[in-house]
Design an enzyme around this catalytic site. Structure first.
Site, PDB file in Angstrom:
ATOM      1  N   SER A 121       0.825  -1.214   0.000  1.00 11.19           N
ATOM      2  CA  SER A 121       0.000   0.000   0.000  1.00 11.19           C
ATOM      3  C   SER A 121       0.851   1.252   0.000  1.00 11.19           C
ATOM      4  CB  SER A 121      -0.906   0.020   1.236  1.00 11.19           C
ATOM      5  OG  SER A 121      -1.836  -1.020   1.171  1.00 11.19           O
ATOM      6  N   HIS A 142       0.153  -1.427  -7.326  1.00  8.81           N
ATOM      7  CA  HIS A 142      -0.798  -1.231  -6.232  1.00  8.81           C
ATOM      8  C   HIS A 142      -2.224  -1.325  -6.754  1.00  8.81           C
ATOM      9  CE1 HIS A 142      -2.750   1.699  -3.193  1.00  8.81           C
ATOM     10  NE2 HIS A 142      -2.769   0.479  -2.709  1.00  8.81           N
ATOM     11  N   GLU A 154      -1.864   1.447  -9.815  1.00  9.29           N
ATOM     12  CA  GLU A 154      -0.849   2.464  -9.516  1.00  9.29           C
ATOM     13  C   GLU A 154       0.505   1.768  -9.674  1.00  9.29           C
ATOM     14  OE1 GLU A 154      -1.059   4.005  -5.450  1.00  9.29           O
ATOM     15  OE2 GLU A 154      -0.733   6.023  -6.222  1.00  9.29           O
ATOM     16  N   ASN A 195      -2.878   6.627  -1.710  1.00 12.79           N
ATOM     17  CA  ASN A 195      -3.015   6.548  -0.253  1.00 12.79           C
ATOM     18  C   ASN A 195      -2.480   7.790   0.466  1.00 12.79           C
ATOM     19  OD1 ASN A 195      -4.450   4.215   0.101  1.00 12.79           O
ATOM     20  ND2 ASN A 195      -2.641   2.898   0.083  1.00 12.79           N
TER      21      ASN A 195
HETATM   22  N1  LIG Z   1      -6.986  -4.721   1.887  1.00 17.70           N
HETATM   23  C1  LIG Z   1      -6.880  -3.678   1.084  1.00 17.70           C
HETATM   24  O1  LIG Z   1      -7.812  -2.899   0.882  1.00 17.70           O
HETATM   25  C2  LIG Z   1      -5.607  -3.410   0.330  1.00 17.70           C
HETATM   26  C3  LIG Z   1      -5.646  -2.585  -0.810  1.00 17.70           C
HETATM   27  C4  LIG Z   1      -4.472  -2.371  -1.548  1.00 17.70           C
HETATM   28  C5  LIG Z   1      -3.289  -2.942  -1.120  1.00 17.70           C
HETATM   29  N2  LIG Z   1      -3.284  -3.740   0.010  1.00 17.70           N
HETATM   30  C6  LIG Z   1      -2.015  -4.350   0.394  1.00 17.70           C
HETATM   31  O2  LIG Z   1      -2.040  -5.702  -0.045  1.00 17.70           O
HETATM   32  C7  LIG Z   1      -1.222  -6.487   0.831  1.00 17.70           C
HETATM   33  C8  LIG Z   1      -2.031  -7.649   1.357  1.00 17.70           C
HETATM   34  O3  LIG Z   1      -3.149  -7.127   2.050  1.00 17.70           O
HETATM   35  P1  LIG Z   1      -4.435  -8.025   2.357  1.00 17.70           P
HETATM   36  O4  LIG Z   1      -5.486  -7.076   2.822  1.00 17.70           O
HETATM   37  O5  LIG Z   1      -4.722  -8.920   1.205  1.00 17.70           O
HETATM   38  O6  LIG Z   1      -3.893  -8.891   3.588  1.00 17.70           O
HETATM   39  P2  LIG Z   1      -4.458 -10.287   4.139  1.00 17.70           P
HETATM   40  O7  LIG Z   1      -4.041 -10.354   5.550  1.00 17.70           O
HETATM   41  O8  LIG Z   1      -5.911 -10.431   3.803  1.00 17.70           O
HETATM   42  O9  LIG Z   1      -3.659 -11.388   3.282  1.00 17.70           O
HETATM   43  C9  LIG Z   1      -2.294 -11.594   3.407  1.00 17.70           C
HETATM   44  C10 LIG Z   1      -2.023 -13.078   3.214  1.00 17.70           C
HETATM   45  O10 LIG Z   1      -0.618 -13.284   3.146  1.00 17.70           O
HETATM   46  C11 LIG Z   1      -0.337 -14.536   3.738  1.00 17.70           C
HETATM   47  N3  LIG Z   1       1.078 -14.607   4.070  1.00 17.70           N
HETATM   48  C12 LIG Z   1       1.751 -14.039   5.091  1.00 17.70           C
HETATM   49  N4  LIG Z   1       3.070 -14.313   5.006  1.00 17.70           N
HETATM   50  C13 LIG Z   1       3.228 -15.085   3.905  1.00 17.70           C
HETATM   51  C14 LIG Z   1       4.359 -15.689   3.285  1.00 17.70           C
HETATM   52  N5  LIG Z   1       5.586 -15.535   3.767  1.00 17.70           N
HETATM   53  N6  LIG Z   1       4.162 -16.427   2.174  1.00 17.70           N
HETATM   54  C15 LIG Z   1       2.919 -16.595   1.670  1.00 17.70           C
HETATM   55  N7  LIG Z   1       1.815 -16.035   2.208  1.00 17.70           N
HETATM   56  C16 LIG Z   1       1.962 -15.288   3.309  1.00 17.70           C
HETATM   57  C17 LIG Z   1      -1.271 -14.595   4.946  1.00 17.70           C
HETATM   58  O11 LIG Z   1      -1.472 -15.953   5.372  1.00 17.70           O
HETATM   59  C18 LIG Z   1      -2.539 -13.951   4.384  1.00 17.70           C
HETATM   60  O12 LIG Z   1      -3.442 -14.909   3.876  1.00 17.70           O
HETATM   61  C19 LIG Z   1      -0.708  -5.543   1.914  1.00 17.70           C
HETATM   62  O13 LIG Z   1       0.546  -5.054   1.564  1.00 17.70           O
HETATM   63  C20 LIG Z   1      -1.738  -4.422   1.883  1.00 17.70           C
HETATM   64  O14 LIG Z   1      -1.229  -3.195   2.385  1.00 17.70           O
HETATM   65  C21 LIG Z   1      -4.407  -3.999   0.729  1.00 17.70           C
END
Ligand SMILES: NC(=O)c1ccc[n+]([C@@H]2O[C@H](COP(=O)([O-])OP(=O)(O)OC[C@H]3O[C@@H](n4cnc5c(N)ncnc54)[C@H](O)[C@@H]3O)[C@@H](O)[C@H]2O)c1
Length: 245
Positions: A121, A142, A154, A195
């Site tokens: 993010s 992103h 992005e 963001n």
């Molecule tokens: N949720 C949002 O709205 C959003 C929007 C844009 C960007 N993001 C970014 O996307 C990324 C993920 O966010 P999310 O909301 O999907 O998180 P999430 O917690 O829903 O999913 C993350 C997943 O990664 C897995 N994980 C952790 N360590 C790991 C590893 N070493 N190998 C493989 N899998 C692993 C976890 O088990 C989990 O299922 C973050 O960087 C977040 O900032 C999130």
């Protein structure tokens, strides 16, 4: 042309990203350490609010197209399936130490020409590039939540990112129906562009609530009515974390 795509993390974002890229005609392997996350991610893709089943029900996709996308998409606990890919999109939790570790690991094990893209993010892409021996093939990509719906792409270019890497990811994003905008990495600020601007607004919204000028619900309603946004800034922070489920 169909590419081989890896997605690291099957959570809110990873499962949606995997779905979008499979629906766009690519072979996608989505890996997570957690069996529960893999099962939930696959269930979301099949029958979640923004999944392929729902897209068919709404007439956005034919049943045949949805079946073909599912055949191209594999959720797996086997990380080695990511290594022989054209690009890996990283979507693990927003912790810089974790992202640096997985980028180091992917760099050691992936094909030499694999592009490593992060859905962070806001962490500096140059920090992730510096953790690898392929800084020209590291880039930020992103997405916004829910990934199957939102057009955001992005594309964050570190000084080391090559033209070829940028073009590859821009093409992939466009082909998946997104609207890529290439911006510069700005390592001193968290949040790229979307963001950074959004969080400035959230801070002001929180200040208005703290001062007792209006409630959170009133702030959200005023922003919806004033700017025709689908939701207000404070409701947005709650929805994004849950994938709007
Ligand atoms: N949720 C949002 O709205 C959003 C929007 C844009 C960007 N993001 C970014 O996307 C990324 C993920 O966010 P999310 O909301 O999907 O998180 P999430 O917690 O829903 O999913 C993350 C997943 O990664 C897995 N994980 C952790 N360590 C790991 C590893 N070493 N190998 C493989 N899998 C692993 C976890 O088990 C989990 O299922 C973050 O960087 C977040 O900032 C999130």
């Amino acid at each position: 042309m169909g590419r081989r795509v890896g997605v690291l993390g099957a959570g809110v974002m990873g499962s949606g990203i995997a779905q979008v890229l499979a629906a766009a005609g690519h072979d996608v392997v989505c890996h997570d350490l957690s069996a529960d996350a893999l099962a939930a991610g696959e269930a979301n893709v099949r029958a979640g609010r923004f999944g392929l089943g729902t897209a068919v029900e709404r007439g956005k996709l034919s049943a045949k197209e949805a079946d073909a996308a599912l055949r191209r998409l594999c959720f797996t606990g086997d990380v080695e399936r990511l290594y022989d890919t054209d690009v890996v999109v990283e979507a693990v939790p927003e912790r810089l130490d974790l992202k640096v570790t997985v980028f180091r690991d992917l760099d050691r094990r992936c094909r030499q020409d694999t592009i490593l893209a992060s859905n962070s993010s806001g962490f500096p892409i140059s920090a992730l590039a510096a953790a690898t021996d392929r800084p020209d093939r590291v880039i930020g990509w992103h997405w916004a939540s829910p990934a199957p719906v939102m057009k955001l792409a992005e594309i964050v270019r570190a000084p080391s990112t090559s033209d070829a890497t940028t073009e590859f990811v821009v093409d992939l994003a466009e082909g998946a129906g997104k609207n890529p905008v290439v911006i510069k990495d700005a390592p001193l600020a968290w949040g790229y562009v979307a963001n950074r601007v959004y969080f400035a607004m959230v801070c002001e919204a929180a200040r208005v609530v703290q001062e007792g000028v209006a409630t959170a619900e009133e702030v959200d309603q005023l922003m919806i009515d004033c700017f025709r946004w689908p939701t207000g800034p404070l409701a947005m922070t709650r929805g994004a974390g849950t994938g709007w489920s």
